[in-house]
Design a protein around this motif. Structure first.
Motif, PDB file in Angstrom:
ATOM      1  N   ARG A 131      31.940  14.982   8.575  1.00 10.09           N
ATOM      2  CA  ARG A 131      32.984  15.134   9.046  1.00 10.09           C
ATOM      3  C   ARG A 131      32.975  15.172  10.511  1.00 10.09           C
ATOM      4  NH1 ARG A 131      35.878  21.036   7.538  1.00 10.09           N
ATOM      5  NH2 ARG A 131      37.746  20.703   8.863  1.00 10.09           N
ATOM      6  N   TYR A 132      33.891  14.546  11.021  1.00  7.74           N
ATOM      7  CA  TYR A 132      33.930  14.402  12.566  1.00  7.74           C
ATOM      8  C   TYR A 132      34.725  15.540  13.111  1.00  7.74           C
ATOM      9  CZ  TYR A 132      34.960  12.460  17.213  1.00  7.74           C
ATOM     10  OH  TYR A 132      35.362  12.147  18.587  1.00  7.74           O
ATOM     11  N   HIS A 133      34.506  16.158  14.566  1.00  3.23           N
ATOM     12  CA  HIS A 133      35.318  17.238  15.089  1.00  3.23           C
ATOM     13  C   HIS A 133      35.397  16.583  16.510  1.00  3.23           C
ATOM     14  CE1 HIS A 133      34.608  19.803  11.481  1.00  3.23           C
ATOM     15  NE2 HIS A 133      33.278  19.234  11.586  1.00  3.23           N
ATOM     16  N   PRO A 134      36.716  16.122  16.986  1.00  6.48           N
ATOM     17  CA  PRO A 134      36.726  15.497  18.254  1.00  6.48           C
ATOM     18  C   PRO A 134      36.207  16.375  19.343  1.00  6.48           C
ATOM     19  CG  PRO A 134      38.901  15.236  16.934  1.00  6.48           C
ATOM     20  CD  PRO A 134      38.031  16.084  16.155  1.00  6.48           C
ATOM     21  N   LEU A 135      36.018  15.579  20.439  1.00  5.72           N
ATOM     22  CA  LEU A 135      35.616  16.426  21.717  1.00  5.72           C
ATOM     23  C   LEU A 135      36.705  16.991  22.489  1.00  5.72           C
ATOM     24  CD1 LEU A 135      33.596  13.388  23.448  1.00  5.72           C
ATOM     25  CD2 LEU A 135      32.747  15.480  22.865  1.00  5.72           C
ATOM     26  N   LYS A 136      36.517  18.254  22.654  1.00  2.44           N
ATOM     27  CA  LYS A 136      37.354  19.249  23.283  1.00  2.44           C
ATOM     28  C   LYS A 136      36.886  20.375  24.312  1.00  2.44           C
ATOM     29  CE  LYS A 136      40.893  18.923  19.634  1.00  2.44           C
ATOM     30  NZ  LYS A 136      41.615  19.751  18.510  1.00  2.44           N
ATOM     31  N   THR A 137      37.494  21.118  24.896  1.00  2.00           N
ATOM     32  CA  THR A 137      36.947  22.123  25.732  1.00  2.00           C
ATOM     33  C   THR A 137      37.836  23.658  25.187  1.00  2.00           C
ATOM     34  OG1 THR A 137      36.790  22.852  28.054  1.00  2.00           O
ATOM     35  CG2 THR A 137      38.958  21.964  27.585  1.00  2.00           C
ATOM     36  N   GLY A 138      37.417  24.475  25.701  1.00  2.00           N
ATOM     37  CA  GLY A 138      37.778  25.856  25.489  1.00  2.00           C
ATOM     38  C   GLY A 138      37.056  26.645  24.229  1.00  2.00           C
ATOM     39  N   MET A 139      36.960  27.881  24.340  1.00  2.00           N
ATOM     40  CA  MET A 139      36.261  28.737  23.578  1.00  2.00           C
ATOM     41  C   MET A 139      36.841  28.804  22.181  1.00  2.00           C
ATOM     42  SD  MET A 139      33.585  29.596  25.014  1.00  2.00           S
ATOM     43  CE  MET A 139      32.461  29.370  26.576  1.00  2.00           C
ATOM     44  N   THR A 140      38.164  28.382  21.906  1.00  2.00           N
ATOM     45  CA  THR A 140      38.923  28.627  20.671  1.00  2.00           C
ATOM     46  C   THR A 140      38.403  27.301  19.989  1.00  2.00           C
ATOM     47  OG1 THR A 140      40.747  29.680  21.453  1.00  2.00           O
ATOM     48  CG2 THR A 140      41.031  28.503  19.607  1.00  2.00           C
ATOM     49  N   HIS A 141      38.395  26.318  20.583  1.00  2.00           N
ATOM     50  CA  HIS A 141      37.713  25.123  19.971  1.00  2.00           C
ATOM     51  C   HIS A 141      36.462  25.290  19.237  1.00  2.00           C
ATOM     52  CE1 HIS A 141      36.269  21.129  19.059  1.00  2.00           C
ATOM     53  NE2 HIS A 141      35.675  20.912  19.998  1.00  2.00           N
ATOM     54  N   LEU A 142      35.498  26.100  20.285  1.00  2.00           N
ATOM     55  CA  LEU A 142      33.934  26.339  19.818  1.00  2.00           C
ATOM     56  C   LEU A 142      34.171  27.190  18.866  1.00  2.00           C
ATOM     57  CD1 LEU A 142      31.196  25.790  20.206  1.00  2.00           C
ATOM     58  CD2 LEU A 142      31.075  27.646  22.006  1.00  2.00           C
ATOM     59  N   GLU A 143      35.039  28.195  18.585  1.00  2.00           N
ATOM     60  CA  GLU A 143      35.028  29.032  17.547  1.00  2.00           C
ATOM     61  C   GLU A 143      35.250  28.234  16.345  1.00  2.00           C
ATOM     62  OE1 GLU A 143      35.191  32.430  15.148  1.00  2.00           O
ATOM     63  OE2 GLU A 143      34.538  32.309  17.025  1.00  2.00           O
ATOM     64  N   ARG A 144      36.097  27.495  16.208  1.00  2.00           N
ATOM     65  CA  ARG A 144      36.569  26.638  15.007  1.00  2.00           C
ATOM     66  C   ARG A 144      35.401  25.949  14.589  1.00  2.00           C
ATOM     67  NH1 ARG A 144      41.118  24.691  18.203  1.00  2.00           N
ATOM     68  NH2 ARG A 144      43.000  25.929  17.837  1.00  2.00           N
ATOM     69  N   LEU A 145      34.427  25.283  15.421  1.00  2.00           N
ATOM     70  CA  LEU A 145      33.239  24.432  15.163  1.00  2.00           C
ATOM     71  C   LEU A 145      32.290  25.537  14.334  1.00  2.00           C
ATOM     72  CD1 LEU A 145      32.542  22.155  18.159  1.00  2.00           C
ATOM     73  CD2 LEU A 145      34.036  21.750  16.355  1.00  2.00           C
ATOM     74  N   LEU A 146      32.055  26.724  15.096  1.00  2.00           N
ATOM     75  CA  LEU A 146      31.412  27.713  14.341  1.00  2.00           C
ATOM     76  C   LEU A 146      31.700  28.098  12.994  1.00  2.00           C
ATOM     77  CD1 LEU A 146      30.299  29.860  17.332  1.00  2.00           C
ATOM     78  CD2 LEU A 146      29.127  27.889  16.478  1.00  2.00           C
ATOM     79  N   GLN A 147      33.129  28.128  12.814  1.00  2.00           N
ATOM     80  CA  GLN A 147      33.687  28.518  11.429  1.00  2.00           C
ATOM     81  C   GLN A 147      33.340  27.421  10.333  1.00  2.00           C
ATOM     82  OE1 GLN A 147      34.798  31.242  10.735  1.00  2.00           O
ATOM     83  NE2 GLN A 147      35.435  32.532  12.450  1.00  2.00           N
TER      84      GLN A 147
END
Length: 293
Positions: A131-147
């Protein structure tokens, strides 16, 4: 559902004081300093141009010396390649949860990268899918990746096979990336060697392995690759079998590190969340040495 990133930051504060965390960010910046460069177009050679920029294939086709031109990219692209297969439901040799250790490692790397102004993406999965998760910035984005990591690592997942995720990156990610692999302790077989060589030709690679449990030290061991299968106690009591097992395990670890060292790929093995910050720091140091030696 609680914030995994908040937990990561809280544990970073516990396991590493502010000065150490500052040094970690500084080390990251020293390794990946400056601007990465993406290919733009070709033009004719002008006296004074760096001969290292000559595109010899284009020169041969056109009959005139051609120079490759590049454009500066302000941000680095950090691609986390994460094993979220069933193997990650197990424990490490310290008894820690592999999943929690993976989340901590991804959280530390992602936090440092975002503080440095870089973009973070992720490829995660198991043997059956990526599953691919596009490049982004921001801590909200990082939280989604960890979830995603947290909800993906379950007993019902397919078995782990990090080569599948690496193959996905080779086939689908064209822009130059800094690829940070977080995997189980895998055997460096021909399928892994082949895909890593192709990946290394295009991207920078750093590799973190989450350690396997020591089967000779635990009183009750389940094989997560075969749900419900338990390693018989009489095997673990056989000193000859266990000695042979330990030798083979040590040889596999040495082979893995030796193969990556030959490709100038830095690697570290992590046994717990507590080790995440110092091991990431050491990984960056080793990566810098690999680049400049």
């Amino acid at each position: 559902m609680g914030s995994l990133l908040t937990n990561v930051k809280a544990k970073m504060a516990i396991y590493a004081h502010e000065r150490v965390r500052g040094v970690l960010v500084g080390e990251y910046g020293s390794v990946f300093k400056g601007r990465s460069m993406d290919f733009d177009d070709l033009r004719e050679y002008i006296p004074g141009d760096d001969i290292k920029d000559i595109d010899w294939k284009a020169t041969a086709r056109s009959g005139a010396t051609r120079i490759r031109r590049y454009i500066a990219v302000r941000k680095h692209n950090i691609m986390l390649v994460i094993d979220t297969g069933r193997n990650m439901t197990a424990v490490t040799d310290s008894g820690s949860s592999k999943k929690d250790t993976v989340i901590m490692l991804a959280g530390v790397i992602g936090t440092v990268a975002l503080k440095h102004g870089d973009l973070v993406g992720m490829v995660s999965g198991d043997k059956g899918h990526s599953r691919y998760h596009p490049l982004k910035t921001g801590m909200t984005h990082l939280e989604r990746l960890l979830q995603v990591i947290d909800t993906s690592v379950v007993d019902e997942s397919d078995e782990s096979n990090i080569a599948s995720q690496l193959e996905y990156v080779v086939r689908n990610v064209r822009r130059k990336m800094i690829v940070v692999v977080i995997s189980d302790e895998i055997e460096f077989d021909e399928s892994v060697r082949s895909v890593v060589k192709r990946l290394r030709a295009q991207h920078e690679i750093l590799w973190l392995r989450v350690s396997d449990a020591d089967l000779t030290m635990r009183s009750f061991i389940a094989d997560v690759e075969q749900i419900g299968h338990i390693l018989p106690a009489f095997i673990r009591r056989n000193k000859t079998v266990m000695a042979a097992f330990r030798r083979e395990e040590a040889e596999n670890r040495q082979k893995f590190e030796r193969e990556l060292n030959r490709m100038a790929i830095a690697t570290e093995t992590v046994s717990s969340e507590e080790e995440a910050v110092p091991k990431v720091f050491r990984l960056l140091e080793r990566h810098r040495s690999a680049r400049y030696t």
